[in-house]
Design a protein around this motif. Structure first.
Motif, PDB file in Angstrom:
ATOM      1  N   ARG A 186      -2.567  -2.174  -9.380  1.00 50.15           N
ATOM      2  CA  ARG A 186      -2.199  -1.382  -8.209  1.00 50.15           C
ATOM      3  C   ARG A 186      -2.377  -2.152  -6.913  1.00 50.15           C
ATOM      4  O   ARG A 186      -1.835  -1.772  -5.876  1.00 50.15           O
ATOM      5  CB  ARG A 186      -3.029  -0.100  -8.170  1.00 50.15           C
ATOM      6  N   ASN A 219      10.235   5.462  -1.529  1.00 53.51           N
ATOM      7  CA  ASN A 219       9.304   6.532  -1.895  1.00 53.51           C
ATOM      8  C   ASN A 219       9.036   6.533  -3.397  1.00 53.51           C
ATOM      9  O   ASN A 219       7.895   6.741  -3.847  1.00 53.51           O
ATOM     10  CB  ASN A 219       9.860   7.886  -1.472  1.00 53.51           C
ATOM     11  N   CYS A 225       6.724   3.701  -4.259  1.00 53.28           N
ATOM     12  CA  CYS A 225       5.398   4.036  -3.759  1.00 53.28           C
ATOM     13  C   CYS A 225       4.703   5.038  -4.672  1.00 53.28           C
ATOM     14  O   CYS A 225       3.483   4.975  -4.882  1.00 53.28           O
ATOM     15  CB  CYS A 225       5.509   4.604  -2.341  1.00 53.28           C
ATOM     16  N   SER A 226       5.480   5.958  -5.254  1.00 50.08           N
ATOM     17  CA  SER A 226       4.900   6.997  -6.119  1.00 50.08           C
ATOM     18  C   SER A 226       4.289   6.415  -7.394  1.00 50.08           C
ATOM     19  O   SER A 226       3.459   7.069  -8.033  1.00 50.08           O
ATOM     20  CB  SER A 226       5.968   8.033  -6.479  1.00 50.08           C
ATOM     21  N   PHE A 235       2.253   4.147  -7.422  1.00 47.99           N
ATOM     22  CA  PHE A 235       0.887   3.794  -7.060  1.00 47.99           C
ATOM     23  C   PHE A 235       0.154   4.930  -6.333  1.00 47.99           C
ATOM     24  O   PHE A 235      -1.050   5.081  -6.466  1.00 47.99           O
ATOM     25  CB  PHE A 235       0.886   2.559  -6.150  1.00 47.99           C
ATOM     26  N   ILE A 236       0.900   5.712  -5.551  1.00 46.18           N
ATOM     27  CA  ILE A 236       0.311   6.786  -4.736  1.00 46.18           C
ATOM     28  C   ILE A 236       0.926   8.108  -5.195  1.00 46.18           C
ATOM     29  O   ILE A 236       2.078   8.408  -4.866  1.00 46.18           O
ATOM     30  CB  ILE A 236       0.602   6.577  -3.233  1.00 46.18           C
ATOM     31  N   ASP A 246       0.463  11.667   0.971  1.00 47.02           N
ATOM     32  CA  ASP A 246      -0.163  10.361   1.206  1.00 47.02           C
ATOM     33  C   ASP A 246       0.877   9.247   1.303  1.00 47.02           C
ATOM     34  O   ASP A 246       0.581   8.169   1.831  1.00 47.02           O
ATOM     35  CB  ASP A 246      -1.149  10.033   0.075  1.00 47.02           C
ATOM     36  N   ARG A 247       2.074   9.516   0.794  1.00 49.14           N
ATOM     37  CA  ARG A 247       3.107   8.483   0.762  1.00 49.14           C
ATOM     38  C   ARG A 247       3.942   8.422   2.033  1.00 49.14           C
ATOM     39  O   ARG A 247       4.485   7.371   2.370  1.00 49.14           O
ATOM     40  CB  ARG A 247       4.046   8.689  -0.433  1.00 49.14           C
ATOM     41  N   LEU A 257       3.160   5.714   4.526  1.00 40.20           N
ATOM     42  CA  LEU A 257       3.366   4.408   3.904  1.00 40.20           C
ATOM     43  C   LEU A 257       4.856   4.067   3.834  1.00 40.20           C
ATOM     44  O   LEU A 257       5.258   2.932   4.101  1.00 40.20           O
ATOM     45  CB  LEU A 257       2.752   4.388   2.497  1.00 40.20           C
ATOM     46  N   HIS A 304       3.026   0.039  -0.972  1.00 43.91           N
ATOM     47  CA  HIS A 304       1.684   0.529  -1.276  1.00 43.91           C
ATOM     48  C   HIS A 304       0.588  -0.355  -0.694  1.00 43.91           C
ATOM     49  O   HIS A 304      -0.585  -0.193  -1.015  1.00 43.91           O
ATOM     50  CB  HIS A 304       1.512   0.664  -2.787  1.00 43.91           C
ATOM     51  N   LYS A 305       0.976  -1.292   0.184  1.00 46.34           N
ATOM     52  CA  LYS A 305       0.070  -2.208   0.878  1.00 46.34           C
ATOM     53  C   LYS A 305      -0.815  -2.992  -0.099  1.00 46.34           C
ATOM     54  O   LYS A 305      -2.050  -2.899  -0.074  1.00 46.34           O
ATOM     55  CB  LYS A 305      -0.794  -1.439   1.890  1.00 46.34           C
TER      56      LYS A 305
END
Length: 325
Positions: free
Chosen positions: A90, A112, A115-116, A118-119, A124-125, A128, A165-166
């Motif tokens: 992650r 998105n 990103c999902s 990981f988050i 919360d997304r 990001l 997700h940085k």
């Protein structure tokens, strides 16, 4: 003493984003990685170079535990990497050479979705996803589907999906293939910005000028193992080739050309009637000695330039000029 040694080793390990030791990988009877070693420091942009078939992709897949290997160890962010190290994965972002997005989804929906992975929570997304869109400059294209994007914009979308997700460690596999100079420059500046924000970058490319522009250290690998490593300048010092000197002149005579060719630091000197081109070994007085001969012979000349060796020269000298599949 043992406690001190363990603390020192742990501190050294955690200072490395990637630590690969003596990795061996076969495909049947073909040796793909031959005691391969790689150490990438946290917070640097590390360039990984090699001709086609050198083992770069295999090494990356082993680092990500997408491929098994016969022997050796892989640690990422100070921890052993295994196929089930999901919490560790992650913290990693991967931008592949081939654009990997869904054509049915918009730019925002694509980012998105990735990103999902990981988050899990949508609330919360949102920020990001907004940050990733802004980072790659796709705000006005957020409702577009990939099919409407230019090649450069598509590459930027690919990057946004990989970094949304940085992640702490980001692997870029030839992210600027077939893009225009403006997009290439934007991508390279973005990668440097990611480094400045604390990410560690492993960067592969066949564009030597990119590697030289952004990478702290560089490794050249071939036949599954490291053949050279260092800064761009350190790599250039490893080869015999020095500067290339070009002199515009119309009246260079044969005797002066022979004198040039006889100089101990000159590997090649050619005159086409308009330009004298001289390839030199490393030396502190190469240009001065060339000028002395030109003045002594009474040769009239115009523009004169001296070009140091390039990273491409290093690459070709170390890996050869034969075509690779």
């Amino acid at each position: 003493m043992d406690i001190h040694t363990n603390v020192t080793e742990q501190a050294h390990a955690t200072s490395e984003a990637i630590c690969v030791e003596n990795l061996v990988k076969h495909y049947g009877t073909m040796l793909a990685l031959d005691d391969f070693n790689l150490h990438v420091h946290q917070g640097e942009i590390f360039g990984l170079l090699g001709p086609n078939g050198s083992g770069k992709t295999t090494a990356i897949n082993c680092i990500l535990a997408l491929l098994s290997h016969e022997s050796g160890t892989v640690s990422v962010l100070g921890r052993p990497m295994t196929p089930t190290s999901y919490d560790l994965k992650r913290k990693i972002g991967m931008i592949p050479q081939n654009v990997a997005v869904f054509n049915e989804l918009t730019v925002r929906e694509n980012i998105n979705f990735f990103c999902s992975l990981f988050i899990p929570k949508n609330k919360d997304r949102k920020q990001l996803v907004d940050d990733a869109i802004a980072f790659v400059g796709l705000q006005e294209f957020s409702s577009y589907r990939p099919g409407k994007l230019s090649g450069g914009l598509l590459r930027r979308l690919n990057i946004a999906c990989g970094i949304v997700h940085k992640p702490e460690l980001i692997l870029f596999d030839e992210p600027t293939v077939a893009v225009d100079p403006q997009s290439r420059n934007a991508i390279l500046e973005g990668i440097q910005h990611l480094r400045d924000e604390g990410a560690t970058i492993l960067y592969t490319s066949h564009y030597m000028e990119e590697i030289e522009q952004i990478c702290t250290r560089i490794m050249i690998m071939d036949h599954g193992r490291q053949i050279a490593q260092g800064t761009a300048n350190q790599l250039k010092d490893m080869i015999d080739m020095g500067e290339r000197i070009t002199v515009e002149t119309l009246d260079l005579d044969a005797q002066t050309l022979n004198t040039m060719q006889a100089l101990p630091f000159v590997t090649q000197a050619d005159f086409d009637g308009k330009e004298l081109k001289i390839a030199c070994r490393h030396g502190n007085r190469n240009l001065a000695d060339i000028l002395d001969i030109l003045h002594t012979s009474g040769t009239n000349f115009g523009h004169l330039s001296s070009q140091p060796p390039t990273l491409n020269d290093v690459f070709l000298e170390l890996t050869g000029k034969a075509l690779r599949d």
